[in-house]
Write a protein that holds these residues in place. Structure first.
Motif, PDB file in Angstrom:
ATOM      1  N   LYS A   1      -7.087   7.627  -4.993  1.00 28.45           N
ATOM      2  CA  LYS A   1      -7.943   7.924  -3.846  1.00 28.45           C
ATOM      3  C   LYS A   1      -9.099   6.937  -3.764  1.00 28.45           C
ATOM      4  CE  LYS A   1      -6.690  11.580  -1.555  1.00 28.45           C
ATOM      5  NZ  LYS A   1      -6.821  12.961  -1.168  1.00 28.45           N
ATOM      6  N   ASP A   2      -9.510   6.425  -4.899  1.00 25.70           N
ATOM      7  CA  ASP A   2     -10.647   5.509  -4.904  1.00 25.70           C
ATOM      8  C   ASP A   2     -10.215   4.066  -4.703  1.00 25.70           C
ATOM      9  OD1 ASP A   2     -11.535   7.890  -5.840  1.00 25.70           O
ATOM     10  OD2 ASP A   2     -13.042   7.024  -7.164  1.00 25.70           O
ATOM     11  N   GLN A   3      -9.281   3.653  -5.511  1.00 25.33           N
ATOM     12  CA  GLN A   3      -8.980   2.233  -5.570  1.00 25.33           C
ATOM     13  C   GLN A   3      -7.655   1.869  -4.929  1.00 25.33           C
ATOM     14  OE1 GLN A   3     -10.953   0.081  -7.831  1.00 25.33           O
ATOM     15  NE2 GLN A   3     -12.411   1.680  -8.237  1.00 25.33           N
ATOM     16  N   GLY A   4      -6.905   2.873  -4.527  1.00 25.87           N
ATOM     17  CA  GLY A   4      -5.555   2.603  -4.058  1.00 25.87           C
ATOM     18  C   GLY A   4      -5.530   1.993  -2.668  1.00 25.87           C
ATOM     19  N   ILE A   5      -4.433   1.336  -2.370  1.00 21.32           N
ATOM     20  CA  ILE A   5      -4.247   0.797  -1.026  1.00 21.32           C
ATOM     21  C   ILE A   5      -2.922   1.340  -0.473  1.00 21.32           C
ATOM     22  CG2 ILE A   5      -5.569  -1.306  -1.411  1.00 21.32           C
ATOM     23  CD1 ILE A   5      -2.789  -2.700  -1.628  1.00 21.32           C
ATOM     24  N   TYR A   6      -2.787   1.221   0.814  1.00 17.85           N
ATOM     25  CA  TYR A   6      -1.555   1.661   1.456  1.00 17.85           C
ATOM     26  C   TYR A   6      -0.625   0.485   1.640  1.00 17.85           C
ATOM     27  CZ  TYR A   6      -3.349   6.237   2.889  1.00 17.85           C
ATOM     28  OH  TYR A   6      -3.811   7.513   2.913  1.00 17.85           O
ATOM     29  N   ALA A   7       0.643   0.790   1.671  1.00 21.36           N
ATOM     30  CA  ALA A   7       1.624  -0.187   2.134  1.00 21.36           C
ATOM     31  C   ALA A   7       2.414   0.497   3.234  1.00 21.36           C
ATOM     32  CB  ALA A   7       2.537  -0.615   1.000  1.00 21.36           C
TER      33      ALA A   7
ATOM     34  N   SER B   1      -0.173  15.538   4.981  1.00 18.98           N
ATOM     35  CA  SER B   1      -0.634  14.146   5.049  1.00 18.98           C
ATOM     36  C   SER B   1      -0.150  13.542   6.353  1.00 18.98           C
ATOM     37  CB  SER B   1      -0.102  13.355   3.860  1.00 18.98           C
ATOM     38  OG  SER B   1       1.273  13.568   3.728  1.00 18.98           O
TER      39      SER B   1
ATOM     40  N   GLY C   1     -14.330   6.895  -3.116  1.00 17.95           N
ATOM     41  CA  GLY C   1     -13.017   7.403  -2.761  1.00 17.95           C
ATOM     42  C   GLY C   1     -12.882   7.657  -1.284  1.00 17.95           C
ATOM     43  N   SER C   2     -11.626   7.626  -0.827  1.00 19.14           N
ATOM     44  CA  SER C   2     -11.372   7.667   0.608  1.00 19.14           C
ATOM     45  C   SER C   2     -11.816   8.973   1.247  1.00 19.14           C
ATOM     46  CB  SER C   2      -9.895   7.431   0.864  1.00 19.14           C
ATOM     47  OG  SER C   2      -9.136   8.293   0.069  1.00 19.14           O
TER      48      SER C   2
ATOM     49  N   LYS D   1     -15.036   1.958  -2.851  1.00 16.13           N
ATOM     50  CA  LYS D   1     -14.030   2.051  -3.903  1.00 16.13           C
ATOM     51  C   LYS D   1     -14.667   2.551  -5.191  1.00 16.13           C
ATOM     52  CE  LYS D   1     -10.998  -1.499  -4.210  1.00 16.13           C
ATOM     53  NZ  LYS D   1     -10.730  -2.946  -4.193  1.00 16.13           N
TER      54      LYS D   1
ATOM     55  N   GLY E   1       3.183   6.168   4.214  1.00 18.47           N
ATOM     56  CA  GLY E   1       3.274   4.882   3.552  1.00 18.47           C
ATOM     57  C   GLY E   1       3.329   5.086   2.058  1.00 18.47           C
TER      58      GLY E   1
ATOM     59  N   ILE F   1     -15.275   5.344 -15.337  1.00 17.80           N
ATOM     60  CA  ILE F   1     -16.324   6.118 -14.669  1.00 17.80           C
ATOM     61  C   ILE F   1     -15.722   7.173 -13.748  1.00 17.80           C
ATOM     62  CG2 ILE F   1     -16.591   4.387 -12.841  1.00 17.80           C
ATOM     63  CD1 ILE F   1     -19.683   5.821 -14.127  1.00 17.80           C
ATOM     64  N   GLN F   2     -14.578   6.844 -13.128  1.00 17.12           N
ATOM     65  CA  GLN F   2     -13.941   7.822 -12.262  1.00 17.12           C
ATOM     66  C   GLN F   2     -13.479   9.033 -13.068  1.00 17.12           C
ATOM     67  OE1 GLN F   2     -13.203   4.523 -11.830  1.00 17.12           O
ATOM     68  NE2 GLN F   2     -13.762   4.157  -9.699  1.00 17.12           N
TER      69      GLN F   2
ATOM     70  N   SER G   1      -6.098  -2.102   3.990  1.00 10.61           N
ATOM     71  CA  SER G   1      -4.665  -1.854   3.966  1.00 10.61           C
ATOM     72  C   SER G   1      -4.317  -0.881   5.080  1.00 10.61           C
ATOM     73  CB  SER G   1      -4.232  -1.313   2.605  1.00 10.61           C
ATOM     74  OG  SER G   1      -4.868  -0.101   2.330  1.00 10.61           O
ATOM     75  N   ILE G   2      -3.081  -0.917   5.457  1.00  9.32           N
ATOM     76  CA  ILE G   2      -2.660  -0.177   6.643  1.00  9.32           C
ATOM     77  C   ILE G   2      -1.504   0.743   6.297  1.00  9.32           C
ATOM     78  CG2 ILE G   2      -1.763  -0.434   8.999  1.00  9.32           C
ATOM     79  CD1 ILE G   2      -3.011  -3.152   9.083  1.00  9.32           C
TER      80      ILE G   2
ATOM     81  N   GLN H   1       1.163   3.761   8.191  1.00 10.78           N
ATOM     82  CA  GLN H   1       1.603   4.278   9.476  1.00 10.78           C
ATOM     83  C   GLN H   1       0.897   5.604   9.734  1.00 10.78           C
ATOM     84  OE1 GLN H   1       5.846   4.461   9.683  1.00 10.78           O
ATOM     85  NE2 GLN H   1       5.750   5.653  11.563  1.00 10.78           N
ATOM     86  N   TRP H   2       0.425   5.779  10.931  1.00 11.80           N
ATOM     87  CA  TRP H   2      -0.268   7.024  11.254  1.00 11.80           C
ATOM     88  C   TRP H   2      -0.118   7.294  12.741  1.00 11.80           C
ATOM     89  CZ3 TRP H   2      -4.175   8.226  14.641  1.00 11.80           C
ATOM     90  CH2 TRP H   2      -4.752   9.492  14.484  1.00 11.80           C
TER      91      TRP H   2
ATOM     92  N   ALA I   1      -0.888  10.354   7.298  1.00 11.58           N
ATOM     93  CA  ALA I   1      -0.609   8.927   7.174  1.00 11.58           C
ATOM     94  C   ALA I   1       0.644   8.748   6.337  1.00 11.58           C
ATOM     95  CB  ALA I   1      -1.774   8.208   6.523  1.00 11.58           C
TER      96      ALA I   1
ATOM     97  N   LEU J   1     -16.508  11.144 -13.819  1.00 17.96           N
ATOM     98  CA  LEU J   1     -17.030  11.905 -12.677  1.00 17.96           C
ATOM     99  C   LEU J   1     -16.127  13.092 -12.363  1.00 17.96           C
ATOM    100  CD1 LEU J   1     -18.135   9.070 -10.254  1.00 17.96           C
ATOM    101  CD2 LEU J   1     -19.595  10.678 -11.439  1.00 17.96           C
TER     102      LEU J   1
ATOM    103  N   ARG K   1       1.474   4.508  -1.554  1.00 20.84           N
ATOM    104  CA  ARG K   1       0.129   4.274  -2.063  1.00 20.84           C
ATOM    105  C   ARG K   1       0.294   3.486  -3.339  1.00 20.84           C
ATOM    106  NH1 ARG K   1      -4.817   7.391  -1.040  1.00 20.84           N
ATOM    107  NH2 ARG K   1      -6.118   5.602  -0.580  1.00 20.84           N
TER     108      ARG K   1
END
Lengths: 652, 665
Positions: free
Chosen positions: B362-368, B343, A301-302, A509, B347, B415-416, A467-468, A470-471, B345, B419, B349
């Motif tokens: 939080k683990d597998q997500g991506i940003y747009a 937060s 996780g991030s 991940k 965008g 598994i997430q 992935s990006i 805005q920050w 950042a 945990l 998620r």
């Protein structure tokens, strides 16, 4: 009173007498073999009545043998094949090394002393040729118009403009036309459609020893040409600066790293190791394992990965060398050399780049399964990087070695071999021509590097999902920049701009390690089992049969042939003797009294023991058990007795 | 006596042919067995006999050795993998979209007002440290109670060995004792425990003066002070090298405590609503809208919306590759309504996951990113594994000793989930309350500063405890079928400058029914999610060694060395039974002999048997025998004077006996 040694040999001779095969002739032996062998086909051949049937059985047996040989050959040929297994292990994972570089290698402000001449020349060239003067656009730094020195750069490598591929070109600096001689070849002529563009820019590299040997490099766009031209000179200049000075000129850890957070805890520059890259200046490797410990993550996780905010001082960029802004990162193993210029990922400023990793480990089987190398020790190329072997390292080292061999100096982008030094045109005026020629050879696989270098057998791979966002976000921008300025601000007194910052998150991940490994598909045990299966399927044969075959077809047959010859010789000798003396023959009668069969004789002269053994006492009134015999022989007689007619027919 | 007769008869029945002694039995076996070696032992002369004996022994031991290896291989349960790649009609993945910011700031402002004022004032003090100006013009008094629950402190490290801890809103500063080691910062021990809090000096700290610092070392650090309970001496300072990090961390802790008291319905109301967020939706050629999304409350990101979750209706299939046949979304994240300190950042998620599984963003997500069009090409990477005993994975999580708290969402095991459930269970066990980020089991409340004053301390120590993490890692198992969505992400600016106006106009009109433009570049996001040309890569396992494989390999080995089969093994067993019979007969005979001896000992002469009497009359050379070794029947040879059966006769004998037998049958 015999000697004890002799006694023992005599005893062995007595208990294990050396005797030849019991069959008197070869055909008898074959017959005996067929009837007694454990394999299935042969018996049928002998037992079958009728020629057709026997013929069919011979055919079948032979084809069975053929099939066995064929199948076993197939099995042998497929012995070195590998099967792939994929295992997934959920576990605490070692965090990889993360190398971060600023795209711009050196602070432009501190490079002024070294590059001012070159920059001045470049700007002048731009002005004379494109009518571009910097004063009109952004004023970066004062350009003092000292026209005193400095056509050195253009003397070395003239920038030229070509008109319609004619043999004339305009010198960009002086504006005069000159004739091009020598071989002309174009850097990207395959891409350029030569007809329509009349503005082709390039530069000419000549062999310093032989000025008629010239090579011409052309580019379709002046941007590429000028950058390439600048880079050549830049490498020349940089090659003369010692490493310590270069490290000074580049960014320090404090300059680059604003904040650092790993696994939910704060970290700082002590967790980074400096690594000087010839093209990217000072890079910093997180978790390089240099102090012996490699950090690991036990939560994906991030939040639990590496989070850094980088300070990218955009104002201090070299305008000609790099044209993009940001940072470059690479995720690699601690033992691996970071080839950041080849496979780095670029990071944008004013954005949060989130990089999710997925870990895969692969292992190939080395020889004889595939042509890969475990450690690189068996590759005849010296590893110039003090990191573990990889294909990339081998190719670069190979090229560098060829460069030192043929040009006499080392290329700037790769490490120095022992005893060599980097090329610069003060010492090696010829190096650029040499380098371009050599590089072309390398690309066309004429140097043999691609043939010598093998890929490594095991490798680790971190698949990245980038992935990006805005920050900082518009509402948090204000306080974020203020606080980050305070973080930084104890050294510089200026408010940061968000385009000077890049936020980077590198995290797992999931903690699943995928391990792809090749395993030998066959072991010796399985190969033998398969052999056994084949032998058993077609002929019900086994190793015993093979031994039998060797025994019968080689040893016994040879023996019989030898015995025949011996007897012939003996007979001939006896005949001669008899002819000489005129005595009647007795030997054959004696032989007929041999133990097991009428013709069998001992090779040894009869000793006392053997003489004792030979005739059994006949004083027993009870019928003695019939003399030991081949059961086959007996069976055969039964056949001949039962079916005399058929047998005779066959014999006719 | 009867027993012996019975045995003898049984033996006769069992073995037609072999003699009555071990040797005869063995010879018979060797001659008649189907295994290849033994026959050769007895066939030829003594030398070959010896060679063949050793060869047979060697082959037999080879067979057993190789069998051992084969059985071992079988029991190691290896698998082979097969890989298939291609395109097929597949279930479109579930797509979860969230806003990076959990709540609209306008909605939660009343809750977070005090907190924001506190942090602003604190930042004011930290960033513009003018000591004389410390009593500045803050009109309403700050809620210092809230501050003191989890205070931020400034650590002055001008003197490395004797760091001074400055409380931001207090006049007197406390020095940490000499025994504190603020300096030793490895990641594992980044938290400095200040033991001697009582030794508070009234020493005034030197004002932070950023300008005159000559060395490159940072002199001031922010830290979060975490205490076991308020006013306790058992405190930890969580150091941060960066103030930005410290502020964010502090704000998260404080806001968590505040928000955890808010009921779920209220929290959902405060988050982004589907109709505000999802402006347009197109799946393939079919239009869809926000109603096609399932709402789920995610603690990190507030309201999340899941497309194609497959909970109520069938999952959608996609049978064509390419962007035209995928999901197209236009989202608005309204960046100006973000909570500034929570937060940084901005965008959307998003995450692709399997149907009926919980999205762990939080683990597998991506940003747009806002103001861009993000295209995501999807490749489904599946791994199908065999369960126990081939690999240690779980099919549905029922055999995992951790209570799955995410089952309340009706989602499948992952598994997430395991945990997080494990962590929450530890948290409840140790701290007495649940963490706001994870679901709650029955009868437990979320942690907050009022009810659980020491929760932040407890949470922080638990979070960094390697031991607890390891326990969770050890008790959770991965699932056997692992599906990952490999994404190829590309971005472009959207909307283009030329189209910007009309797009914003239409979208604003559709959402808010107003002619004013309510959207801007900082909020709008376009997403395309579609299958790639090759949309699946499946690695499936199959057992490398099955029982059929084992049997054929065993057979192959036996056949290879000795030409044997199962029947040969049965033959061998038969011989063993026979020899057992012989042993029994011998033993009974010997016992009988012993009895007779005893009887003889009682009487000087044994009573003559009938045969003895007959013998005595017919045979002049009769001598009374010692009836010791053998039973009578065997001891008396049928024809006196015949030499004991030798090797040759043995070979002939079975044939003679077998002949009539087989004829009779």
């Amino acid at each position: 009173a015999m000697a004890p040694g002799k006694k023992i040999t005599a005893r062995i001779k007595r208990t294990l007498p050396v005797k030849g095969p019991q069959a008197p002739t070869l055909s008898e032996l074959m017959r005996w073999y067929c009837l007694n062998t454990n394999t299935h086909g042969c018996r049928r051949i002998v037992v079958s009545r009728g020629r057709l049937r026997r013929f069919i059985w011979i055919l079948l047996t032979l084809s069975a043998v053929g099939l066995i040989l064929w199948q076993c050959a197939e099995l042998l040929m497929n012995y070195y094949s590998a099967s792939v297994s994929v295992t997934v292990q959920f576990q605490k994972l070692p965090f990889p090394a993360v190398t971060i570089c600023n795209i711009n290698p050196y602070k432009y402000s501190s490079m002024k002393d070294y590059l001012s001449e070159l920059d001045k020349e470049t700007k002048k060239a731009l002005e004379t040729f494109y009518g571009f003067s910097e004063g009109k656009s952004k004023v970066r730094r004062s350009v003092d118009e000292g026209n005193s020195t400095g056509t050195d750069f253009f003397k070395q490598i003239p920038l030229l403009k070509f008109e319609d591929f004619s043999k004339t070109a305009t010198d960009l600096r002086s504006g005069q036309k000159r004739k091009i001689e020598g071989s002309v070849f174009h850097k990207d002529s395959s891409i350029v459609n030569s007809g329509d563009s009349n503005d082709i820019i390039g530069f000419q590299l000549c062999d310093a020893n032989n000025s008629s040997e010239c090579a011409l490099y052309t580019f379709s766009s002046g941007v590429n040409a000028i950058q390439e031209w600048y880079k050549l000179h830049y490498m020349n200049i940089m090659a003369q600066i010692p490493l310590e000075t270069k490290e000074e000129l580049s960014y320090s850890a404090d300059d680059l790293l604003l904040t650092c957070f790993f696994d939910g805890l704060s970290c700082d520059k002590r967790h980074f190791t400096r690594f000087h890259h010839p093209l990217h200046g000072n890079c910093y490797t997180f978790n390089s394992g240099e102090n012996g410990t490699i950090l690991s993550t036990s939560t994906g996780g991030s939040e639990y990965g590496l989070q850094v905010v980088l300070y990218i001082d955009e104002a201090d960029y070299n305008p000609f060398l790099v044209t993009s802004t940001g940072a470059k990162i690479i995720v690699h193993d601690q033992n691996e050399y970071p080839f950041i210029e080849d496979i780095g990922t670029e990071i944008e400023t004013a954005a949060a780049t989130s990089i999710g990793m997925h870990f895969t480990r692969s292992r190939k089987l080395s020889k004889p399964y595939s042509d890969c190398t475990e450690t690189g020790a068996d590759i005849p190329v010296e590893n110039l990087y003090n990191k573990s072997y990889s294909l990339q390292i081998c190719l670069h080292s190979c090229f560098q070695k060829a460069m030192v061999d043929s040009c006499g100096c080392a290329q700037y982008a790769q490490p120095l071999p022992a005893g060599a030094e980097y090329c610069n045109y003060k010492k090696n005026p010829n190096w650029m021509y040499c380098y371009y020629r050599l590089h072309e050879k390398f690309v066309k696989e004429q140097l043999g590097c691609q043939q010598i270098c093998k890929d490594a057998c095991s490798f680790k791979e971190w698949a990245l999902t980038t992935s990006i966002a805005q920050w900082p976000s518009t509402v948090s921008e204000d306080w974020m920049l203020r606080v980050l300025s305070w973080d930084k601000g104890q050294k510089i007194n200026k408010k940061l701009n968000k385009t000077d910052l890049a936020n980077l998150m590198v995290f797992y991940k999931d903690l699943n390690e995928r391990f792809i490994s090749e395993n030998p598909a066959n072991t010796l045990v399985i190969l033998l089992s398969n052999f056994g299966g084949q032998l058993g399927l077609w002929m019900s044969c086994s190793v015993v049969c093979v031994i039998e075959i060797i025994e019968v077809f080689f040893i016994d047959s040879l023996f019989i042939v030898m015995r025949r010859q011996w007897q012939k010789a003996k007979k001939w000798w006896n005949d001669r003797k008899r002819d000489q003396s005129g005595k009647p023959p007795e030997a054959s009668d004696l032989e007929r009294q041999g133990h097991d069969n009428p013709i069998c004789i001992d090779e040894d002269l009869p000793t006392f023991n053997t003489a004792l053994r030979l005739p059994l006492p006949q004083d027993n009134p009870l019928p003695r058990t019939p003399p030991p015999n081949y059961s086959t022989l007996r069976l055969e007689t039964a056949f001949t007795e039962q079916l005399p007619d058929t047998l005779e027919v066959e014999q006719h | 006596m009867n027993l012996k007769k019975y045995f003898v008869r049984a033996l006769h029945r069992l073995q037609k042919g072999p003699g009555y002694t071990y040797k005869e039995l063995l010879v018979w076996y060797c001659d008649n067995t189907n295994t290849h070696g033994p026959k050769r032992i007895i066939k030829e002369g003594p030398k070959k006999k010896l060679i063949w004996f050793f060869l047979t022994l060697l082959f037999a031991s080879l067979v057993f050795w190789q069998w051992g290896i084969l059985i071992n291989t079988y029991l190691s349960y290896n698998v082979t993998s097969s890989l298939s790649i291609g395109f097929k009609t597949m279930k479109f993945p579930a797509v979860t979209v969230c806003n990076a910011n959990p709540f609209k700031y306008s909605e939660v402002k009343h809750l977070l007002k005090e907190l924001d004022r506190l942090i602003e004032a604190a930042l004011e003090r930290i960033l513009q440290p003018t000591p004389g100006n410390s009593s500045e013009n803050i009109s309403p008094p700050l809620d210092l109670d809230l501050w003191h629950q989890i205070p931020l402190v400034l650590i002055d490290e001008h003197d490395k060995d004797n760091p001074v801890i400055l409380d931001i809103f207090e006049s007197n500063q406390s020095t940490a004792g000499n025994e504190t080691a603020v300096g030793n910062q490895t990641i594992a021990s980044n938290e400095t425990t200040v033991g001697n809090q009582t030794a508070v000096g009234n020493q005034t700290a030197p004002p932070p003066a950023p300008a005159n610092v000559t060395s490159e070392e940072k002199k001031y650090k922010l830290a979060v002070k975490l205490c076991n309970h308020q006013g306790s001496d058992n405190c930890t300072y969580r150091n941060f090298t960066s103030a930005a990090q410290a502020v964010t961390e502090w704000y998260i802790l404080q806001s968590t405590s505040i928000l955890s008291k808010v009921p779920l319905q209220e929290r959902i109301r405060m988050g982004y609503q589907a109709e505000d967020m999802i402006l347009a939706c197109l799946y393939g050629a079919e239009p869809c809208n926000y109603k096609n999304f399932t709402q789920i409350y995610h603690p990190d990101h507030g309201n999340c919306y899941i497309f194609n979750w497959g909970m109520d209706e069938e999952a959608l299939n996609s049978s064509n590759p390419g962007a035209e046949f995928g999901l197209k979304l236009i989202l608005d994240i309204s960046q100006q309504d973000y909570i500034p300190y929570l937060s940084s950042a901005a965008g959307a998620r998003l995450m692709l996951h399997q149907q009926k599984s919980f999205p762990f963003l939080k683990d597998q997500g991506i940003y747009a990113m806002a103001g861009t069009e993000t295209s995501i090409g999807v490749l489904v990477d599946e791994l199908e594994r065999m369960g126990y005993p081939y690999s240690d994975c779980t099919m549905n999580g029922s055999d995992v000793p951790v209570k799955n708290l995410y089952s309340q969402y009706n989602t499948s095991y992952s598994i997430q989930a395991c945990l997080r459930s494990c962590f929450q269970n530890h948290m409840i066990e140790i701290c007495g309350c649940g963490h706001y980020m994870f679901p709650l089991p029955e009868g437990v409340n979320y942690c907050n500063n009022e009810d659980n004053p020491g929760w932040a301390y407890c949470y922080s120590s638990l979070r960094s405890s390697i031991r607890h993490r390891q326990i969770c890692i050890d008790s959770c198992k991965e699932t056997c079928n692992d599906t990952q969505y490999k994404m190829t992400i590309s971005m472009a600016d959207w909307p283009s400058e030329a189209s910007e106006d009309w797009i914003f106009h239409i979208l604003s009109y559709e959402r808010d029914m107003s002619t004013n433009v309510t959207l801007d570049r900082n909020g709008i996001i376009k997403l395309n999610i579609y299958f790639q040309e090759y949309n699946y890569r499946t690695i499936s396992e199959s057992a490398a060694t099955t029982i059929v494989w084992l049997l054929s390999s065993l057979g192959g080995q036996f056949g290879f060395w000795m030409g044997g089969s199962v029947l040969c093994l049965i033959e061998f067993g038969e011989i063993i039974i026979d020899s057992l019979w012989i042993t029994i007969i011998n033993v009974t005979g010997w016992c009988k002999g012993l009895k007779q001896k005893r009887a003889q000992a009682r009487y000087p002469d044994a009573p003559p048997t009938v045969s003895e009497l007959v013998e005595a009359h017919t045979n002049l050379g009769f001598q009374h025998e010692d009836a010791g070794a053998l039973p009578r029947d065997e001891a008396l040879p049928p024809e006196p004077g015949t030499p004991p059966p030798n090797y040759d006769s043995l070979r002939v004998q079975p044939l003679d006996i077998l002949g009539p037998d087989s004829d009779a049958e």
